[in-house]
Design a protein around this motif. Structure first.
Motif, PDB file in Angstrom:
ATOM      1  N   MET A   1      15.267   5.143   2.896  1.00  0.00           N
ATOM      2  CA  MET A   1      14.901   3.709   2.561  1.00  0.00           C
ATOM      3  C   MET A   1      15.921   2.791   2.549  1.00  0.00           C
ATOM      4  SD  MET A   1      11.350   2.894   1.675  1.00  0.00           S
ATOM      5  CE  MET A   1      10.218   4.061   2.259  1.00  0.00           C
ATOM      6  N   ASP A   2      15.786   1.613   2.999  1.00  0.00           N
ATOM      7  CA  ASP A   2      16.865   0.692   2.884  1.00  0.00           C
ATOM      8  C   ASP A   2      16.628  -0.277   1.793  1.00  0.00           C
ATOM      9  OD1 ASP A   2      18.208   1.622   5.267  1.00  0.00           O
ATOM     10  OD2 ASP A   2      16.825   0.479   6.630  1.00  0.00           O
ATOM     11  N   GLU A   3      17.541  -0.496   0.986  1.00  0.00           N
ATOM     12  CA  GLU A   3      17.375  -1.462   0.118  1.00  0.00           C
ATOM     13  C   GLU A   3      17.382  -2.812   0.548  1.00  0.00           C
ATOM     14  OE1 GLU A   3      19.940  -0.971  -3.589  1.00  0.00           O
ATOM     15  OE2 GLU A   3      20.302   1.090  -3.186  1.00  0.00           O
ATOM     16  N   VAL A   4      16.463  -3.845   0.000  1.00  0.00           N
ATOM     17  CA  VAL A   4      16.441  -5.033   0.426  1.00  0.00           C
ATOM     18  C   VAL A   4      16.393  -5.929  -0.718  1.00  0.00           C
ATOM     19  CG1 VAL A   4      15.570  -4.474   2.736  1.00  0.00           C
ATOM     20  CG2 VAL A   4      13.894  -4.766   0.830  1.00  0.00           C
ATOM     21  N   THR A   5      16.546  -7.266  -0.872  1.00  0.00           N
ATOM     22  CA  THR A   5      16.306  -8.178  -1.973  1.00  0.00           C
ATOM     23  C   THR A   5      14.824  -8.916  -2.189  1.00  0.00           C
ATOM     24  OG1 THR A   5      17.380  -9.999  -0.791  1.00  0.00           O
ATOM     25  CG2 THR A   5      18.702  -8.645  -1.888  1.00  0.00           C
ATOM     26  N   GLU A   6      14.017  -8.848  -0.826  1.00  0.00           N
ATOM     27  CA  GLU A   6      12.915  -9.338  -0.870  1.00  0.00           C
ATOM     28  C   GLU A   6      11.835  -8.431   0.185  1.00  0.00           C
ATOM     29  OE1 GLU A   6      12.889 -13.400  -0.280  1.00  0.00           O
ATOM     30  OE2 GLU A   6      12.427 -13.295   1.855  1.00  0.00           O
ATOM     31  N   ALA A   7      10.624  -8.482   0.118  1.00  0.00           N
ATOM     32  CA  ALA A   7       9.657  -7.852   1.079  1.00  0.00           C
ATOM     33  C   ALA A   7       8.474  -8.868   1.040  1.00  0.00           C
ATOM     34  CB  ALA A   7       9.393  -6.370   0.479  1.00  0.00           C
ATOM     35  N   THR A   8       7.927  -8.913   2.027  1.00  0.00           N
ATOM     36  CA  THR A   8       6.827  -9.509   2.434  1.00  0.00           C
ATOM     37  C   THR A   8       5.506  -8.440   2.275  1.00  0.00           C
ATOM     38  OG1 THR A   8       7.531 -11.206   3.733  1.00  0.00           O
ATOM     39  CG2 THR A   8       5.154 -10.884   3.811  1.00  0.00           C
ATOM     40  N   VAL A   9       4.525  -8.583   1.316  1.00  0.00           N
ATOM     41  CA  VAL A   9       3.333  -7.734   1.320  1.00  0.00           C
ATOM     42  C   VAL A   9       2.215  -8.474   1.740  1.00  0.00           C
ATOM     43  CG1 VAL A   9       4.428  -6.313  -0.460  1.00  0.00           C
ATOM     44  CG2 VAL A   9       2.977  -8.452  -1.173  1.00  0.00           C
ATOM     45  N   VAL A  10       1.466  -7.661   2.258  1.00  0.00           N
ATOM     46  CA  VAL A  10       0.030  -8.015   2.936  1.00  0.00           C
ATOM     47  C   VAL A  10      -1.028  -7.243   2.280  1.00  0.00           C
ATOM     48  CG1 VAL A  10      -1.274  -8.098   5.123  1.00  0.00           C
ATOM     49  CG2 VAL A  10       1.304  -8.489   5.131  1.00  0.00           C
ATOM     50  N   ALA A  11      -2.115  -8.137   1.730  1.00  0.00           N
ATOM     51  CA  ALA A  11      -3.107  -7.501   1.088  1.00  0.00           C
ATOM     52  C   ALA A  11      -3.925  -6.474   1.960  1.00  0.00           C
ATOM     53  CB  ALA A  11      -4.137  -8.720   0.546  1.00  0.00           C
ATOM     54  N   GLY A  12      -4.356  -5.289   1.291  1.00  0.00           N
ATOM     55  CA  GLY A  12      -4.897  -4.394   1.905  1.00  0.00           C
ATOM     56  C   GLY A  12      -4.034  -3.663   2.957  1.00  0.00           C
ATOM     57  N   LYS A  13      -3.002  -3.855   2.978  1.00  0.00           N
ATOM     58  CA  LYS A  13      -2.014  -3.204   4.051  1.00  0.00           C
ATOM     59  C   LYS A  13      -0.858  -2.939   3.661  1.00  0.00           C
ATOM     60  CE  LYS A  13      -4.101  -5.745   8.088  1.00  0.00           C
ATOM     61  NZ  LYS A  13      -4.414  -4.880   9.051  1.00  0.00           N
ATOM     62  N   GLY A  14      -0.112  -3.290   2.906  1.00  0.00           N
ATOM     63  CA  GLY A  14       1.235  -3.072   2.088  1.00  0.00           C
ATOM     64  C   GLY A  14       2.354  -3.806   2.749  1.00  0.00           C
TER      65      GLY A  14
ATOM     66  N   VAL B   1       3.729  -8.194  -9.748  1.00  0.00           N
ATOM     67  CA  VAL B   1       5.070  -8.448  -9.436  1.00  0.00           C
ATOM     68  C   VAL B   1       5.258  -9.836  -8.832  1.00  0.00           C
ATOM     69  CG1 VAL B   1       7.091  -7.481  -8.075  1.00  0.00           C
ATOM     70  CG2 VAL B   1       5.330  -5.772  -9.025  1.00  0.00           C
ATOM     71  N   GLY B   2       5.935 -10.557  -9.800  1.00  0.00           N
ATOM     72  CA  GLY B   2       5.702 -11.983  -9.223  1.00  0.00           C
ATOM     73  C   GLY B   2       4.300 -12.577  -9.430  1.00  0.00           C
ATOM     74  N   ALA B   3       4.028 -13.069  -8.145  1.00  0.00           N
ATOM     75  CA  ALA B   3       2.742 -13.633  -8.016  1.00  0.00           C
ATOM     76  C   ALA B   3       1.819 -12.513  -7.311  1.00  0.00           C
ATOM     77  CB  ALA B   3       2.684 -14.996  -7.035  1.00  0.00           C
ATOM     78  N   VAL B   4       2.282 -11.201  -7.004  1.00  0.00           N
ATOM     79  CA  VAL B   4       1.682 -10.273  -6.274  1.00  0.00           C
ATOM     80  C   VAL B   4       0.973  -9.239  -7.169  1.00  0.00           C
ATOM     81  CG1 VAL B   4       1.854  -8.554  -4.746  1.00  0.00           C
ATOM     82  CG2 VAL B   4       2.868 -10.684  -4.205  1.00  0.00           C
ATOM     83  N   ARG B   5      -0.444  -8.884  -7.014  1.00  0.00           N
ATOM     84  CA  ARG B   5      -0.993  -8.166  -7.808  1.00  0.00           C
ATOM     85  C   ARG B   5      -1.211  -6.372  -6.948  1.00  0.00           C
ATOM     86  NH1 ARG B   5      -6.546  -9.390  -8.765  1.00  0.00           N
ATOM     87  NH2 ARG B   5      -6.140 -10.191  -6.610  1.00  0.00           N
TER      88      ARG B   5
ATOM     89  N   PHE C   1       1.628   5.217  -6.659  1.00  0.00           N
ATOM     90  CA  PHE C   1       1.281   4.439  -5.388  1.00  0.00           C
ATOM     91  C   PHE C   1       0.319   3.193  -5.766  1.00  0.00           C
ATOM     92  CE2 PHE C   1      -1.587   8.018  -5.495  1.00  0.00           C
ATOM     93  CZ  PHE C   1      -2.789   7.438  -5.356  1.00  0.00           C
ATOM     94  N   ALA C   2       0.190   2.313  -4.961  1.00  0.00           N
ATOM     95  CA  ALA C   2      -0.729   1.103  -5.252  1.00  0.00           C
ATOM     96  C   ALA C   2      -1.209   0.585  -3.926  1.00  0.00           C
ATOM     97  CB  ALA C   2       0.050   0.267  -6.119  1.00  0.00           C
ATOM     98  N   GLN C   3      -2.176  -0.154  -4.076  1.00  0.00           N
ATOM     99  CA  GLN C   3      -2.719  -0.965  -3.167  1.00  0.00           C
ATOM    100  C   GLN C   3      -2.223  -2.519  -3.364  1.00  0.00           C
ATOM    101  OE1 GLN C   3      -5.462   1.080  -4.980  1.00  0.00           O
ATOM    102  NE2 GLN C   3      -4.359   2.867  -3.643  1.00  0.00           N
ATOM    103  N   VAL C   4      -2.064  -3.249  -2.164  1.00  0.00           N
ATOM    104  CA  VAL C   4      -1.722  -4.595  -2.503  1.00  0.00           C
ATOM    105  C   VAL C   4      -2.808  -5.408  -2.448  1.00  0.00           C
ATOM    106  CG1 VAL C   4      -0.532  -6.567  -1.289  1.00  0.00           C
ATOM    107  CG2 VAL C   4       0.421  -4.029  -1.240  1.00  0.00           C
ATOM    108  N   LEU C   5      -3.103  -6.550  -3.381  1.00  0.00           N
ATOM    109  CA  LEU C   5      -4.385  -6.989  -3.659  1.00  0.00           C
ATOM    110  C   LEU C   5      -4.149  -8.533  -3.447  1.00  0.00           C
ATOM    111  CD1 LEU C   5      -5.696  -5.880  -7.316  1.00  0.00           C
ATOM    112  CD2 LEU C   5      -6.087  -5.318  -5.020  1.00  0.00           C
ATOM    113  N   ASP C   6      -2.740  -8.781  -3.114  1.00  0.00           N
ATOM    114  CA  ASP C   6      -2.506 -10.365  -2.783  1.00  0.00           C
ATOM    115  C   ASP C   6      -1.406 -10.442  -1.605  1.00  0.00           C
ATOM    116  OD1 ASP C   6      -4.058 -11.700  -4.682  1.00  0.00           O
ATOM    117  OD2 ASP C   6      -2.624 -10.792  -6.130  1.00  0.00           O
ATOM    118  N   ASP C   7      -1.521 -11.298  -0.655  1.00  0.00           N
ATOM    119  CA  ASP C   7      -0.331 -11.567   0.199  1.00  0.00           C
ATOM    120  C   ASP C   7       0.696 -12.199  -0.542  1.00  0.00           C
ATOM    121  OD1 ASP C   7      -1.813 -10.653   2.420  1.00  0.00           O
ATOM    122  OD2 ASP C   7      -2.532 -12.827   3.063  1.00  0.00           O
ATOM    123  N   GLY C   8       2.149 -12.197  -0.112  1.00  0.00           N
ATOM    124  CA  GLY C   8       3.171 -12.493  -0.955  1.00  0.00           C
ATOM    125  C   GLY C   8       4.558 -12.047  -0.579  1.00  0.00           C
ATOM    126  N   ILE C   9       5.303 -12.402  -1.514  1.00  0.00           N
ATOM    127  CA  ILE C   9       6.596 -11.986  -1.130  1.00  0.00           C
ATOM    128  C   ILE C   9       7.185 -11.633  -2.753  1.00  0.00           C
ATOM    129  CG2 ILE C   9       9.228 -12.561  -0.916  1.00  0.00           C
ATOM    130  CD1 ILE C   9       7.972 -14.570   1.096  1.00  0.00           C
TER     131      ILE C   9
END
Length: 136
Positions: free
Chosen positions: A1-14, A72-76, A109-117
């Protein structure tokens, strides 16, 4: 895995761009304190990126948290369960897989509930506390 400072997450997808998405295991999370303890136990200094988790959190316990919601921030993120360490852990460091097995040492492991960064330094919390996210 590559380390990054931010990631975009998509609800229901990851995580956007992550090919390993599934319905149940959209994001994986490990604890910095557990990783550091494992490295001390094995007298090693392997990068946490070798764990292949998407997120490393500090100051928060993940053991026995199935069914809870982590912010995590604004993401559940809905915790689905324990991440079982695979044979790749021993490729990174002999003995790591066995050392990770007790007490949810492989993280969750978790499921993403909100879109966000999600960004390094975001506040990570359950309803009753807070910690900080780190790259993993």
């Amino acid at each position: 895995m590559d380390e990054v400072t931010e990631a975009t997450v998509v609800a229901g997808k990851g995580i956007a761009g992550n090919v390993d998405r599934s319905r149940r295991r959209q994001v994986t999370i490990i604890e910095r304190e557990v990783w550091e303890s494992l490295m001390q136990q094995l007298d090693a200094h392997v990068s946490p990126a070798s764990r292949r988790a998407n997120l490393m959190a500090s100051g928060i316990r993940l053991q026995e948290t199935r069914g809870r919601t982590l912010r995590v921030g604004a993401v559940r993120l809905a915790i689905g369960g324990e991440t079982a360490p695979c044979e790749r852990m021993d490729e990174a460091l002999p003995g790591l897989r066995a050392a990770m097995r007790p007490s949810w040492g492989g993280g969750v492991f978790a499921q993403v509930l909100d879109d966000g960064i999600i960004t390094v330094g975001d506040v990570v919390r359950w309803d009753e506390g807070a910690a900080r996210a780190e790259s993993g």
